[in-house]
Design an enzyme around this catalytic site. Structure first.
Site, short mmCIF file in Angstrom:
data_model
loop_
_atom_site.label_atom_id
_atom_site.label_comp_id
_atom_site.label_asym_id
_atom_site.label_seq_id
_atom_site.Cartn_x
_atom_site.Cartn_y
_atom_site.Cartn_z
N HIS A 13 -19.51 -52.25 82.80
CA HIS A 13 -18.16 -52.85 82.77
C HIS A 13 -17.41 -52.27 81.57
O HIS A 13 -17.68 -52.64 80.43
CB HIS A 13 -18.25 -54.37 82.64
CG HIS A 13 -16.92 -55.06 82.67
ND1 HIS A 13 -16.64 -56.12 83.51
CD2 HIS A 13 -15.77 -54.85 81.97
CE1 HIS A 13 -15.41 -56.53 83.32
NE2 HIS A 13 -14.84 -55.77 82.38
N HIS A 15 -13.50 -50.67 80.03
CA HIS A 15 -12.07 -50.34 80.12
C HIS A 15 -11.80 -49.06 79.32
O HIS A 15 -12.06 -49.03 78.12
CB HIS A 15 -11.21 -51.47 79.54
CG HIS A 15 -11.36 -52.77 80.27
ND1 HIS A 15 -10.54 -53.14 81.31
CD2 HIS A 15 -12.27 -53.77 80.14
CE1 HIS A 15 -10.92 -54.32 81.78
NE2 HIS A 15 -11.98 -54.72 81.09
N LYS A 99 -13.11 -54.64 92.38
CA LYS A 99 -12.98 -55.67 91.35
C LYS A 99 -12.01 -56.76 91.77
O LYS A 99 -10.87 -56.48 92.15
CB LYS A 99 -12.48 -55.01 90.05
CG LYS A 99 -12.18 -55.98 88.93
CD LYS A 99 -13.44 -56.53 88.28
CE LYS A 99 -13.11 -57.63 87.28
NZ LYS A 99 -13.40 -57.31 85.91
N HIS A 136 -14.14 -61.18 88.12
CA HIS A 136 -13.72 -61.86 86.89
C HIS A 136 -13.73 -63.34 87.23
O HIS A 136 -12.82 -63.85 87.89
CB HIS A 136 -12.33 -61.40 86.44
CG HIS A 136 -11.91 -62.04 85.15
ND1 HIS A 136 -11.85 -61.34 83.96
CD2 HIS A 136 -11.60 -63.32 84.85
CE1 HIS A 136 -11.50 -62.17 82.98
NE2 HIS A 136 -11.33 -63.38 83.50
N HIS A 174 -19.18 -60.24 82.83
CA HIS A 174 -19.13 -60.90 81.51
C HIS A 174 -19.33 -62.42 81.57
O HIS A 174 -18.45 -63.18 81.22
CB HIS A 174 -17.83 -60.56 80.77
CG HIS A 174 -16.57 -60.57 81.60
ND1 HIS A 174 -16.19 -61.61 82.40
CD2 HIS A 174 -15.61 -59.63 81.75
CE1 HIS A 174 -15.05 -61.31 83.00
NE2 HIS A 174 -14.68 -60.12 82.62
N ASP A 247 -17.65 -54.57 78.51
CA ASP A 247 -16.26 -55.02 78.55
C ASP A 247 -15.50 -54.51 77.33
O ASP A 247 -14.57 -55.16 76.86
CB ASP A 247 -16.15 -56.55 78.66
CG ASP A 247 -14.78 -57.00 79.15
OD1 ASP A 247 -14.00 -56.15 79.63
OD2 ASP A 247 -14.49 -58.20 79.05
O1 DOR Z 1 -10.86 -59.49 77.02
C1 DOR Z 1 -10.57 -58.92 78.05
N1 DOR Z 1 -9.87 -57.75 78.04
N2 DOR Z 1 -10.92 -59.45 79.21
C2 DOR Z 1 -10.51 -58.95 80.37
O2 DOR Z 1 -10.87 -59.50 81.38
C3 DOR Z 1 -9.61 -57.79 80.42
C4 DOR Z 1 -9.72 -56.98 79.21
C5 DOR Z 1 -8.60 -55.99 79.06
O3 DOR Z 1 -8.29 -55.28 80.01
O4 DOR Z 1 -8.05 -55.90 77.96
ZN ZN Z 2 -13.10 -56.39 81.47
#
Ligand code: DOR
Ligand code: ZN
Length: 345
Positions: A13, A15, A99, A136, A174, A247
């Site tokens: 997971h 970003h 997702k 999520h 998460h 995450d």
């Molecule tokens: O803390 C988070 N940041 N939780 C999420 O679900 C998305 C993520 C983000 O894209 O910044």
């Molecule tokens: Zn995330």
């Protein structure tokens, strides 16, 4: 000198964003991880297989020359997602998961799903072809206390969904609560969960006690200490249903340090050092490989990575930068509030 060699880990997971931010962060994941499940919550989101293929090309182009990193792409589920497009993306190998963001649950989730009934045709198709759904797991109802949103999601959305489509493979992304851990454990088949590095380390005091600390704010928000301990127990148990999803979610500092700051914690750079520290504290270093390198691929039906990495305990604390500079601006690195002595390599 204490050291540990494990299969190269993966991040189930992650970003990476796009543009200058992508350029600034992707090398940090590629250094330690072989593969990562790439979150699709760009602006605009990655909704079609075509979008996912072109996003993957941008990620590959942003990688350092010597990197050996395989981004596994996901689609952002909307009420307009076409089951045939999803099936084609699975068949071609262009997507590894879909997702589900409940609309409004978190960063860039406004195009997510408001009414789960509307996406049942896609979910039924996914169940048929064996394509996992990453969830999520928080309700968005403003009446529900933010600390209860995961537990309420399990009862009101996830359990009915599991009943309706039991063959659908689901990853509860998460997980942050005892209820999340218990729910995963109570299901025999087809349900896994990722656990982040930071939820193994902080509880909600980190965000709120002694001053408000935006760099510890993420979603789902960290819960009470008892929940953190339940997550530690799950992660270090060796149970194949639990695996690492950092995450890691970079935001530039000005967007965190403001009256209404973004959710997200950047851990790509120091996750493996921190996990070694946590697993050693739990007397479970022998379970780190399962959590970080074996359980995730097994859930996704993939082989573990062939390469290995070593973690070595040093005499002096490992120095991670307080922040990294990216073309988009500075990004603060997760500070665990203790020294770590485990270094990668
Ligand atoms: O803390 C988070 N940041 N939780 C999420 O679900 C998305 C993520 C983000 O894209 O910044
Ligand atoms: Zn995330």
């Amino acid at each position: 000198m204490k050291s540990l060699t494990i299969r190269r880990p993966d991040d189930w997971h992650l970003h990476l964003r796009d543009g200058e931010m992508l350029q600034g962060v992707v090398g940090h994941s590629a250094r330690d991880f072989g593969r990562a499940i790439i979150m699709p919550n760009l602006v605009p989101p990655v909704v079609s297989v075509k979008d996912a293929v072109s996003y993957r090309e941008r990620i590959m182009a942003a990688l350092p020359k010597d990197a050996n990193f395989n981004p596994l792409m996901t689609l952002y589920l909307t009420e307009n997602t076409n089951p045939a497009d999803v099936a084609a993306g699975h068949a071609s190998g262009d997507i590894t998961a879909v997702k589900l963001y409940p609309a409004g649950a978190t960063t860039n989730s406004q195009s997510g799903v408001s009414n789960i009934e509307k996406v049942y045709p896609v979910l039924e198709k996914m169940a048929q072809i064996g394509l996992p759904l990453c969830v999520h797991g928080e309700v968005t109802d403003s009446q529900i206390d933010i600390f209860d949103r995961e537990a309420v999601f399990i009862d009101t959305v996830l359990e009915p969904l599991r009943k309706r489509i039991p063959e659908l493979r689901i990853v509860m992304e998460h997980v942050t609560t005892q209820q999340g851990v218990d729910y995963v454990r109570s299901n025999e088949m087809g349900l896994g969960a990722t656990i982040t590095t930071h939820h193994l380390i902080i509880n909600r005091n980190a965000i709120l006690a002694g001053g408000i600390r935006p760099h510890y704010y993420c979603l789902p928000v960290a819960k009470r200490e008892g929940h953190r301990l339940a997550l530690r127990q799950a992660a270090t148990s060796g149970d194949p249903r639990f695996f690492l999803g950092t995450d890691s979610a970079p935001h530039v500092d000005p967007l965190k340090e403001t009256a209404c700051g973004c959710a997200g914690i950047f851990t790509a750079i120091n996750t493996m050092s921190l996990l070694a520290h946590v697993f050693e504290e739990e007397d479970a270093l022998d379970k780190l490989e399962a959590f970080a390198s074996l359980n995730g691929p097994a859930f996704y039906g993939l082989e573990p990575n062939d390469e290995k990495i070593s973690l070595t305990m040093q005499d002096k604390p490992v120095n991670y930068p307080e922040k990294i500079e990216t073309g988009a601006g500075p990004v603060t690195v997760f500070d665990p509030m203790f020294d770590v002595y485990w270094a990668v390599g």
